[in-house]
Write an enzyme that holds these catalytic residues in place. Structure first.
Site, PDB file in Angstrom:
ATOM      1  CD  GLU A 155      -4.134  19.392 -18.256  1.00  0.00           C
ATOM      2  OE1 GLU A 155      -4.060  19.984 -19.349  1.00  0.00           O
ATOM      3  OE2 GLU A 155      -5.201  19.271 -17.629  1.00  0.00           O
ATOM      4  CG  ASN A 196      -3.607  18.238 -11.436  1.00  0.00           C
ATOM      5  OD1 ASN A 196      -4.021  17.234 -10.879  1.00  0.00           O
ATOM      6  ND2 ASN A 196      -4.406  19.090 -12.080  1.00  0.00           N
ATOM      7  CG  HIS A 232     -11.065  15.075 -16.461  1.00  0.00           C
ATOM      8  ND1 HIS A 232     -12.140  15.787 -15.979  1.00  0.00           N
ATOM      9  CD2 HIS A 232      -9.972  15.838 -16.234  1.00  0.00           C
ATOM     10  CE1 HIS A 232     -11.714  16.947 -15.486  1.00  0.00           C
ATOM     11  NE2 HIS A 232     -10.401  16.999 -15.618  1.00  0.00           N
ATOM     12  CD  GLU A 261      -8.400  18.945 -13.258  1.00  0.00           C
ATOM     13  OE1 GLU A 261      -8.912  18.793 -14.377  1.00  0.00           O
ATOM     14  OE2 GLU A 261      -7.355  19.617 -13.079  1.00  0.00           O
ATOM     15  CG  ASP A 263     -15.336  15.097 -15.151  1.00  0.00           C
ATOM     16  OD1 ASP A 263     -14.448  14.343 -15.578  1.00  0.00           O
ATOM     17  OD2 ASP A 263     -15.485  16.261 -15.584  1.00  0.00           O
TER      18      ASP A 263
END
Ligand code: 9MR
Length: 338
Positions: A155, A196, A232, A261, A263
């Site tokens: 990030e 990432n 996300h 990740e 979701d």
């Protein structure tokens, strides 16, 4: 070489063939767990607490997935809350679980502005550089040979594509990224090294910045192996445009891509229509990864709505995972694995 999941699938097929009568008599069932319907690593973030205390959580995790990513247990604030005082208990528990159950591990994460212990913020530039190297070397060295891939830098961009003004950026300048990857390669030469980020699923200013950076790093010979796309998502914002093309362009640089990740949160209360939209998003994420040979991993950020970061961070939103709070598969699961 056949992956274990493929070997397993062949064995399942042989067994089924050998007992056709029993197979035909059995009620309709899914083709098998997620890990057996793909030749990608399929993973979930896991938390050490439920892994230790909830048998049903552990058993669904073990049945469905072949990769685990410690959700918080390897973060700097957790492993070295005070300078030189280490706590590896949660990380050890997850790595031990993985070793005992034949799961691959994604290490998460080494250089990140968040979940940093306070003492890191108070260092001089020279001390910070040394501390960063020591942190990378210590964490990767501890699990050398047991972690397939690491999120080395996490990030580092703002959504507009500029560099986040983290303590690393401010005190060490642009070069901290290349340094981190070089130290990481030295610490565990067999581990795949990733950068990432989130909001980098589609084609946008942030994924452009990430693309330009990794292309430059590759040109400079910096040891980077892959790009992690967090994924996300939220149903109210639409599915990111250019997802497939974005994975393609990273792969074309000679990098692996991992969905790290995934979701898909919905506005609560969830209903059939929202869960149906969620299912279509998960399916698009899954298919886009499977359409590109170099997309090697599909990991979700938790597998059950029983344990998810979403409600605590986005009040009024949730139900973001493939399994419900009772560990029953949701429409998103059956869309991927009918
Ligand atoms: O799921 C994690 C949550 O339990 C922590 O409180 C949070 C702290 O920032 O981090 C969450 O995981 C994040 C991951 O490490 C990096 N990408 C975003 C994830 C969701 O916030």
């Amino acid at each position: 070489m056949l992956r274990t999941s493929q070997v397993r699938r062949v064995l399942v097929a042989m067994t089924a063939f050998a007992s056709v009568a029993a197979w035909q008599a059995a009620p309709a069932a899914a083709a098998g767990p997620l890990k057996d319907i793909t030749n990608r690593y399929v993973g979930s973030a896991v938390a050490a607490n439920p892994l230790a205390s909830q048998a049903d959580y552990r058993s669904v995790l073990t049945r469905e997935f072949d990769n685990v990513t410690p959700e918080n247990e390897m973060k700097w604030a957790v492993v070295e809350p005070n300078r030189g005082q280490y706590n590896w208990s949660g990380a050890d528990a997850i790595v031990n679980y993985a070793q005992q159950n034949g799961k691959s591990v994604r290490g998460h994460t080494l250089v990140w502005h968040s979940q940093l212990p306070g003492w890191v913020n108070n260092l001089s530039a020279a001390e910070l550089r040394t501390a960063m190297q020591r942190h990378i070397t210590t964490a990767m060295g501890r699990y050398k040979g047991k972690i397939r891939a690491w999120d080395v830098v996490n990030e580092m961009f703002n959504d507009n594509g500029t560099r986040r003004q983290s303590v690393f950026q401010q005190k060490l300048g642009d070069g901290y990224v290349a340094d981190a990857f070089r130290w990481a390669r030295a610490a565990d030469p067999a581990a795949k090294l990733y950068i990432n980020d989130y909001n980098t699923e589609g084609l946008n200013a942030k994924s452009d910045a990430l693309y330009n950076l990794v292309r430059t790093l590759k040109q400079q010979g910096v040891p980077i192996d892959g790009v992690g796309i967090q994924a996300h998502l939220a149903t109210q914002y639409g599915f990111p445009g250019g997802y497939q093309a974005n994975i393609d362009r990273f792969a074309a640089l000679g990098l692996d891509v991992a969905i790290t990740e995934a979701d898909v949160r919905v506005q609560l209360p969830a209903d059939a229509a929202k869960l149906n939209t969620q299912a279509s998003y998960f399916k698009q994420l899954w298919d886009g990864c499977h359409a590109v040979a170099r997309c090697v991993e599909f990991t979700t950020w938790g597998f059950t709505d029983r344990h998810s970061w979403v409600p605590g961070t986005f009040p009024g939103e949730g139900a973001a995972c493939l399994f419900d709070t009772n560990l029953q598969p949701k429409p998103a699961y059956t869309r991927i694995n009918p």
